[in-house]
Scaffold this active site. Structure first.
Site, PDB file in Angstrom:
ATOM      1  N   ASP A 199       0.865  -1.181   0.000  1.00 61.15           N
ATOM      2  CA  ASP A 199       0.000   0.000   0.000  1.00 61.15           C
ATOM      3  C   ASP A 199       0.903   1.233   0.000  1.00 61.15           C
ATOM      4  O   ASP A 199       2.036   1.169  -0.474  1.00 61.15           O
ATOM      5  CB  ASP A 199      -0.951  -0.027   1.206  1.00 61.15           C
ATOM      6  CG  ASP A 199      -2.280   0.669   0.916  1.00 61.15           C
ATOM      7  OD1 ASP A 199      -2.244   1.850   0.520  1.00 61.15           O
ATOM      8  OD2 ASP A 199      -3.341   0.041   1.083  1.00 61.15           O
ATOM      9  N   GLY A 221       4.778  -0.427  -3.976  1.00 64.74           N
ATOM     10  CA  GLY A 221       3.907   0.296  -3.068  1.00 64.74           C
ATOM     11  C   GLY A 221       3.011   1.231  -3.851  1.00 64.74           C
ATOM     12  O   GLY A 221       3.034   1.266  -5.084  1.00 64.74           O
ATOM     13  N   HIS A 222       2.218   2.015  -3.111  1.00 63.76           N
ATOM     14  CA  HIS A 222       1.255   2.922  -3.736  1.00 63.76           C
ATOM     15  C   HIS A 222       1.714   4.365  -3.694  1.00 63.76           C
ATOM     16  O   HIS A 222       0.911   5.278  -3.835  1.00 63.76           O
ATOM     17  CB  HIS A 222      -0.111   2.781  -3.060  1.00 63.76           C
ATOM     18  CG  HIS A 222      -0.770   1.457  -3.306  1.00 63.76           C
ATOM     19  ND1 HIS A 222      -2.061   1.173  -2.899  1.00 63.76           N
ATOM     20  CD2 HIS A 222      -0.316   0.322  -3.920  1.00 63.76           C
ATOM     21  CE1 HIS A 222      -2.372  -0.073  -3.244  1.00 63.76           C
ATOM     22  NE2 HIS A 222      -1.320  -0.607  -3.860  1.00 63.76           N
ATOM     23  N   GLY A 223       3.012   4.571  -3.471  1.00 62.79           N
ATOM     24  CA  GLY A 223       3.550   5.917  -3.516  1.00 62.79           C
ATOM     25  C   GLY A 223       3.547   6.600  -2.164  1.00 62.79           C
ATOM     26  O   GLY A 223       3.326   5.983  -1.126  1.00 62.79           O
TER      27      GLY A 223
END
Length: 377
Positions: A199, A221-223
């Site tokens: 995430d 990941g999601h930044g």
């Protein structure tokens, strides 16, 4: 039910407390929760300028759900993690709340460092790993956290936090495993760390200000995300967030701001500077129509997004759309882009930008962002 460590008794003048001296076995199988609770009680009751709780090397200490409570009597308290702390498997867990495994409350002047590992054993269950609440002047340095059950580190209602040279590593497909969650906290510095998660590498939530993230390697990941803000009509406020000298490799998002319809408050004075992208999806994105599971998207009001700067953002996008400004009808204002160049990671492909209700300027920006005024490369 979690072990609840309550301060009783008075320190005996020692400044160093090794958990093995309190009966911890460290074989990775025996439950060492009670030994840690006894060690914490004496450690936190110790008087003097400083006290150290030692978790020795070459041992793996199995801990069930435990809450460590302050305040402690020493002005400076240190947890030296040289060995491994490991969570039990899913069969050993009983019902618990959202802060489920290791929680630290009201411990001022706390530092956690060392070359050891915190292993959340997270594939079989999903909850919080290490949770800090009201721990002012907190330092976390050098440790490794792997296989978290949910967020690896959660920082809540803390003032003055330094997280540096840590390594976070959980699989790309692990759900909700944010690297570092920040909420209702101020003066937080995250420095020179590597974060791999399923995430957000870092998520900055409501009530947070003066957040500095420098030298973080994110991916998978999601930044690095501001938000989500405004879920279920919440009034969320975030300001003075500065992300510098970070890189995103194979991430689902890069520099992200996400808010939900129906919320209120603001996200302002946010900057992303000297950013490197390697095959990142959604490298730059403001999403004011963010919904979770179809919920949290009722109402027409919006969190106000303003004064957002992107400077020296370079690299490649895994998707054609490299820049997305999907703002609410109320609009995003004061967006400034300069020296932004995002090409496709696929040879021969072009990148594009999507822009709705965004207002600001762009200089030397590619791809061209049509609703911003200024020049392109």
């Amino acid at each position: 039910m979690a072990n609840e460590v309550v301060l009783v008794g008075i320190g005996d003048g020692r400044n160093t407390f090794n958990v093995v001296d309190f009966g911890a076995i460290g074989d990775g199988k025996t439950d060492d929760s009670d030994a840690f609770a006894k060690a914490w009680t004496d450690f936190c009751s110790a008087t003097g300028d400083s006290a150290t709780l030692e978790i020795p090397a070459n041992k793996a200490f199995l801990l069930k759900s435990t809450t460590f409570r302050g305040p402690c009597k020493s002005n400076s308290v240190n947890i030296q993690v040289s060995g491994t702390i490991v969570a039990p498997d899913s069969k050993s867990w009983k019902q618990c709340g959202s802060q489920c495994w290791l929680s630290l409350y009201d411990v001022q002047g706390l530092s956690i460092d060392g070359s050891g590992t915190i292993d959340g054993n997270g594939r079989g269950w999903w909850n919080q790993a290490v949770y800090f609440h009201n721990c002012n002047n907190l330092q976390v340095k050098g440790i490794t956290i792997v296989n978290s059950p949910k967020s690896h580190i959660s920082i809540n209602t803390c003032n003055g936090v330094s997280v540096s040279n840590i390594h976070i590593d959980s699989p790309e497909d692990s759900p909700n495993t944010d690297g570092i969650d920040i909420s209702f906290s101020t003066q937080v510095n995250i420095l020179d760390s590597s974060i791999k998660s399923g995430d957000d590498c870092v998520a900055i939530n409501g009530g947070s200000s003066n957040i500095n993230i420098t030298g973080v390697a994110c991916g998978p990941g999601h930044g690095i995300s501001v938000g989500s803000l405004g879920l279920d009509g919440a009034d969320d406020k975030v300001e003075e967030v500065h992300v510098r000298n970070c890189n995103f490799t194979g991430t689902q998002n890069g520099a992200r701001i996400k808010t939900s319809p129906g919320g209120s408050g603001y996200a302002r004075r946010i900057s992303f500077e000297h950013i490197t992208l390697i095959a990142s999806k959604n490298p730059i994105i403001i999403d004011q129509h963010y919904c979770v599971g179809g919920g949290g998207c009722k109402g027409t009001s919006a969190v106000n997004v303003s004064e957002v700067t992107y400077s020296d953002v370079q690299g490649s996008s895994a998707d054609e759309k490299a820049i997305t400004f999907d703002c609410s009808e109320e609009g995003c204002f004061g967006i400034k882009m300069e020296q932004v160049s995002i090409t496709s990671s696929v040879p021969g492909k072009e990148t594009t930008a999507y822009c709705q209700n965004a207002h600001g300027t762009s200089t030397s920006t590619s791809p061209h962002v049509g609703c911003l005024t200024g020049t392109v490369f």
